[in-house]
Write an enzyme that holds these catalytic residues in place. Sequence first.
Site, PDB file in Angstrom:
ATOM      1  CB  SER A  86      -0.879   0.005   1.261  1.00 12.96           C
ATOM      2  OG  SER A  86      -1.549   1.238   1.427  1.00 12.96           O
ATOM      3  CE1 TYR A 122      -4.062  -2.254   5.163  1.00  7.77           C
ATOM      4  CE2 TYR A 122      -3.479   0.048   4.821  1.00  7.77           C
ATOM      5  CZ  TYR A 122      -3.774  -1.204   4.311  1.00  7.77           C
ATOM      6  OH  TYR A 122      -3.776  -1.400   2.945  1.00  7.77           O
TER       7      TYR A 122
END
Length: 229
Positions: free
Chosen positions: A138, A150
């Site tokens: 990501s 995350y």
Amino acid sequence: MAQQRVFVITGASTGIGAATARLAVEDGHRVVLAARSADKLQDLAAGLGGEDRALAVPTDVTDFAAQERLIAASLERFGSVDVVFANAGFGARRGFLEESPELWREMVLTNVLGAAYTIRASLPALRESGGHLVITSSVAGRRPLPGSLYSATKHAVTAMAESLRLEIDGAFRVTCIEPGMVDTPFFDSGAADWALGPDDIARAVMYAVGQPAHVDVNEILIRPTAQPS
């Protein structure tokens, strides 16, 4: 165009995984679809041509034995494993007082250990085929986000991809895909109007996979034009 290569995808039931499966079949691959949702996998496999083109294997990526069964089923049905897309993962609200410790645990196990298990289970088959490991990180795996566990899991994934590339010494290719905001089930309340779609990321995956054998696209950072960082 690649023909009859075998493309294994985790997190395949929706979003980026499902979009990549569709493009892979269009490009001549046979696909092995892995996720927890058996019904969604079966529906997707049927829509991709059924048993001759697509195999659905319900898989919990946090269970190493299940991942071993996934690769074994791929080899038994199609005879090789040429591309593995370690795509399973999910996120959480930012803030170290947000979410529950139980959700954190599941996220870390899925995003980090699940990806590592995919690598470990598929590595011998990829060495045999001289194939390609693609892994979903990501934008959040390139820079810390405030209060984001995350983000920490995706930093681990980005490091994992490069660590694998260094270990295998050219035995197969490794690509880390780093999307910005994508309109997928990741966002319970919906992504921004300007977010990318799953197909945008799937095309990036297929770009990397479609390069000549001597070309190893190590990282693809892909963001919406309207996303500043």
